[in-house]
Design a protein around this motif. Structure first.
Motif, PDB file in Angstrom:
ATOM      1  N   LEU A 127       0.832  -1.199   0.000  1.00  0.00           N
ATOM      2  CA  LEU A 127       0.000   0.000   0.000  1.00  0.00           C
ATOM      3  C   LEU A 127       0.867   1.250   0.000  1.00  0.00           C
ATOM      4  O   LEU A 127       0.599   2.214  -0.725  1.00  0.00           O
ATOM      5  N   GLY A 128       1.919   1.239   0.813  1.00  0.00           N
ATOM      6  CA  GLY A 128       2.831   2.379   0.857  1.00  0.00           C
ATOM      7  C   GLY A 128       3.498   2.630  -0.479  1.00  0.00           C
ATOM      8  O   GLY A 128       3.835   3.773  -0.812  1.00  0.00           O
ATOM      9  N   THR A 147      12.086   4.033  -3.989  1.00  0.00           N
ATOM     10  CA  THR A 147      12.325   2.602  -3.824  1.00  0.00           C
ATOM     11  C   THR A 147      10.998   1.941  -3.468  1.00  0.00           C
ATOM     12  O   THR A 147      10.383   2.278  -2.451  1.00  0.00           O
ATOM     13  N   LEU A 148      10.561   1.020  -4.303  1.00  0.00           N
ATOM     14  CA  LEU A 148       9.264   0.370  -4.141  1.00  0.00           C
ATOM     15  C   LEU A 148       9.455  -1.121  -3.907  1.00  0.00           C
ATOM     16  O   LEU A 148      10.012  -1.818  -4.753  1.00  0.00           O
ATOM     17  N   VAL A 149       8.990  -1.594  -2.765  1.00  0.00           N
ATOM     18  CA  VAL A 149       9.066  -3.011  -2.420  1.00  0.00           C
ATOM     19  C   VAL A 149       7.669  -3.606  -2.566  1.00  0.00           C
ATOM     20  O   VAL A 149       6.751  -3.257  -1.812  1.00  0.00           O
ATOM     21  N   SER A 150       7.490  -4.463  -3.566  1.00  0.00           N
ATOM     22  CA  SER A 150       6.179  -5.056  -3.840  1.00  0.00           C
ATOM     23  C   SER A 150       5.069  -4.005  -3.833  1.00  0.00           C
ATOM     24  O   SER A 150       4.097  -4.104  -3.067  1.00  0.00           O
ATOM     25  N   PRO A 151       5.173  -2.982  -4.682  1.00  0.00           N
ATOM     26  CA  PRO A 151       4.158  -1.923  -4.669  1.00  0.00           C
ATOM     27  C   PRO A 151       2.794  -2.443  -5.100  1.00  0.00           C
ATOM     28  O   PRO A 151       2.687  -3.254  -6.020  1.00  0.00           O
ATOM     29  N   ALA A 152       1.764  -1.966  -4.430  1.00  0.00           N
ATOM     30  CA  ALA A 152       0.401  -2.407  -4.724  1.00  0.00           C
ATOM     31  C   ALA A 152      -0.153  -1.585  -5.885  1.00  0.00           C
ATOM     32  O   ALA A 152      -0.985  -0.694  -5.699  1.00  0.00           O
ATOM     33  N   LEU A 153       0.301  -1.894  -7.084  1.00  0.00           N
ATOM     34  CA  LEU A 153      -0.194  -1.262  -8.295  1.00  0.00           C
ATOM     35  C   LEU A 153      -1.223  -2.192  -8.942  1.00  0.00           C
ATOM     36  O   LEU A 153      -1.146  -3.408  -8.780  1.00  0.00           O
TER      37      LEU A 153
END
Length: 352
Positions: A127-128, A147-153
């Protein structure tokens, strides 16, 4: 059209006393009071003066503690702060009960504007990740790198293992879930969350598991915990349905900051197959894939994430220096810099 469901926000004087939030060695907590929200911010003392600032934003059901394994590994590189989004961690609910992606992004922007720390190295998980993608798209002046870790797109074909989490967005599901799990202990709940979010739950240390159980016990005493979960899930699902310039993939394409993407091969919530789409969407991106990681790689493999971030900084140092030398000091692309975050379309509910 806006939701007519009234916010379920307990008055501050009605909140029960709960156990103190755990603070790791070298960390401190402070409260930041902003219009309509109060944020708890976790920070580490910088290794030396003059380090660039970094801000970390957690995922659904998480908190700033989710970054406690990564932050010390970057002590000599950045000055780290991680915030608890409204209604999560130690932050109370927002006054208006709005848990939409736009509202969470607005909270991040308000904090950065009020603190004057921008531009920052901005991190987001799940979510972040969606929240900071929106921030980076509409306020490029606040972001050095992303920096995106498993982004909820948005995903067209959502993984079956992610469906139960998404169902929290439906009215009545939280109440039903609470009735069905009334007898579950905090330990049982943590085991379920760990199995869902970690690629290999056996990697969680006994101390880490005990800390998670204590935090779960604390959160379950908060009367707004499930309301924040449901409304934030609803806000995320709503954001998945939006197209045009407000769509998250369209906003990803607008991000100017150098971007590090981190995906786990055992992620049960964000499809591993989305890694290549994300790498194509973000114009200046590099991709780290961790085959054995789950949804929270910064907790499971913090050393690998820290190394990749250091490499991101090394790769972009020369271009950043050149940009600072010849630039005008104005945000690129004519983006707004008035402290606002783009509103969602009028026909979309706002997570409430």
């Amino acid at each position: 059209m806006p939701s007519t469901e009234p916010p379920s926000v307990p008055p501050a004087n009605a909140l029960p006393k709960v156990a103190a939030v755990k603070v790791a060695d070298g960390e401190r907590l402070r409260s930041v009071h902003l219009p309509g929200i109060t944020l708890t911010v976790r920070s580490r003392r910088p290794a030396r003066e003059g380090l660039p600032p970094a801000l970390y934003v957690h995922g659904l059901g998480g908190s700033s503690q989710n970054w406690s394994a990564l932050m010390p590994l970057l002590d000599g590189v950045v000055h780290s702060e991680a915030l608890d989004l409204p209604g999560f961690g130690d932050s109370p609910p927002p006054d208006d009960g709005d848990y939409s992606i736009t509202s969470h992004a607005r909270a991040v922007v308000r904090h950065l504007d009020a603190s004057g720390r921008g531009p920052v190295h901005l991190f987001g998980n799940s979510l972040g990740g969606a929240v900071v993608t929106r921030v980076a798209a509409v306020r490029p002046d606040l972001v050095r790198t992303l920096t995106l870790v498993s982004p909820a797109l948005p995903e067209i074909r959502v993984q079956r293992t992610a469906v139960p989490t998404g169902l929290l967005a439906l009215p009545g599901v939280v109440s039903l879930f609470n009735r069905l799990t009334r007898e579950w202990t905090a330990e049982q709940r943590v085991r379920g969350v760990t199995a869902l979010c970690h690629g290999d739950p056996a990697r969680v240390t006994p101390e880490g598991f005990r800390n998670a159980v204590e935090e779960m016990e604390r959160r379950l005493r908060l009367p707004y915990f499930w309301d924040a979960m449901a409304r934030s899930t609803r806000g995320l699902v709503n954001a998945y349905t939006v197209g045009g310039q407000h769509g998250l993939w369209r906003q990803a394409e607008r991000v100017l900051a150098p971007t590090l993407l981190v995906y786990g091969g055992r992620d049960q919530l964000v499809g591993y197959r989305m890694a290549l789409r994300a790498a194509r969407a973000f114009r200046d991106s590099r991709l780290l894939t961790l085959p054995d990681a789950g949804h929270v790689a910064m907790m499971e493999y913090p050393e690998a994430v820290a190394t990749a971030f250091r490499e991101l900084l090394a790769d972009t140092a020369d271009s950043t220096a050149a940009s600072d030398t010849v630039g005008t000091g104005k945000p690129a692309g004519g983006e707004r810099t008035d402290g606002a975050v783009d509103d969602e379309p009028a026909n979309q509910t706002s997570g409430g």
